[in-house]
Design an enzyme around this catalytic site. Structure first.
Site, PDB file in Angstrom:
ATOM      1  N   PRO A 197     -14.993  25.441   4.484  1.00 22.86           N
ATOM      2  CA  PRO A 197     -15.283  26.391   3.394  1.00 22.86           C
ATOM      3  C   PRO A 197     -16.197  27.556   3.761  1.00 22.86           C
ATOM      4  O   PRO A 197     -17.318  27.670   3.255  1.00 22.86           O
ATOM      5  CB  PRO A 197     -15.920  25.488   2.339  1.00 22.86           C
ATOM      6  N   CYS A 198     -15.710  28.455   4.611  1.00 26.28           N
ATOM      7  CA  CYS A 198     -16.495  29.648   4.930  1.00 26.28           C
ATOM      8  C   CYS A 198     -16.639  30.556   3.704  1.00 26.28           C
ATOM      9  O   CYS A 198     -17.538  31.399   3.659  1.00 26.28           O
ATOM     10  CB  CYS A 198     -15.866  30.411   6.097  1.00 26.28           C
ATOM     11  N   HIS A 199     -15.782  30.357   2.695  1.00 29.56           N
ATOM     12  CA  HIS A 199     -15.878  31.170   1.476  1.00 29.56           C
ATOM     13  C   HIS A 199     -17.143  30.859   0.670  1.00 29.56           C
ATOM     14  O   HIS A 199     -17.518  31.617  -0.222  1.00 29.56           O
ATOM     15  CB  HIS A 199     -14.641  30.946   0.594  1.00 29.56           C
TER      16      HIS A 199
END
Length: 259
Positions: A197-199
């Site tokens: 989850p780089c978001h």
């Protein structure tokens, strides 16, 4: 685009859409005051279903040139638009949204990065993706990157669902306090969008900052995670993949945020 028209009509309840849309409107404005308000406290819900805990890194390698791996890929539907997914014989190695650059440009970008043989395998990848979102016990991951990159990517999976963290925090966590720019570059090179989850990483002054697949996609992911439980999100995506899936329209009990 927050939700594709097809997905909205077939999968979401009216209540879900209204709540997700309201969060999306606030997040996409990209105002620090909005993001501070939304994420002023950690999500205290104890979800039994934790997607990130199911990721298991089976193998890591610094270079595809040395690995001599074949990569199998497909384009599949998702709640957030066309989704590129790729795997080796060891596990999932790539996931990317195609709307920001278009399918052809996305495929060119990925083929330049992965010099290995790319083989389209629509049927098997479709089944593999269904297994991921159906809730199988383990999602096998095959990471290609430097030791520094892979340490950053694995650290991203520790950011809880429904929350955000900052680049400086990730830098501290990987022991590179003074290398925030390098950490940011590693986050931007994350090969497995959504599941790693780089978001969930924003700037320390509460701007959305960048996202390889576009800020609208980032806001859509965050608004979903802040509104519905992870099990519900995976159910929705599973039904997006499985055209014969029928969801109970009364499943609003998965809603977590009443604001």
């Amino acid at each position: 685009m927050l939700i594709s028209k097809h997905s909205l009509q077939k999968f979401y309840t009216k209540t879900e859409y209204q709540k997700i849309s309201s969060k999306y409107t606030n997040i996409i404005e990209n105002k620090p005051s909005n993001l501070k308000h939304i994420y002023s406290s950690l999500n205290k819900s104890n979800h039994e279903f934790q997607p990130e805990s199911r990721l298991q890194v089976i193998k890591t390698e610094a270079s595809l040139r040395k690995a001599h791996e074949k990569i199998y890929w497909a384009l599949l539907p998702s709640l957030f638009g066309k989704l590129f997914i790729a795997r080796t014989l060891h596990g999932l190695c790539g996931m990317a949204f195609c709307d920001e650059y278009g399918v052809e440009s996305t495929l060119r970008m990925i083929s330049r990065r992965w010099t290995s043989e790319l083989i389209r395998d629509q049927g098997n990848l479709w089944l593999f993706a269904k297994g991921i979102f159906f809730g199988s016990e383990v999602i096998p991951i095959h990471l290609f990157g430097t030791p520094f990159q892979t340490s950053v990517w694995q650290n991203l999976t520790k950011v809880p669902y429904g929350t955000v963290d900052h680049y400086t925090s990730i830098a501290n966590n990987v022991g590179k306090k003074s290398a925030v720019r390098a950490v940011g570059s590693a986050i931007g090179a994350n090969p497995i969008a959504w599941l790693i989850p780089c978001h969930r990483i924003i700037s320390s002054n509460y701007f959305l900052s960048g996202y390889n697949w576009g800020l609208e996609k980032k806001a859509a992911l965050l608004s979903h995670e802040k509104t519905i439980a992870p099990q519900r999100l995976f159910e929705l995506q599973y039904c997006c993949l499985n055209t014969r899936c029928k969801l109970n329209s009364n499943k609003v009990n998965y809603l977590e945020d009443s604001q």
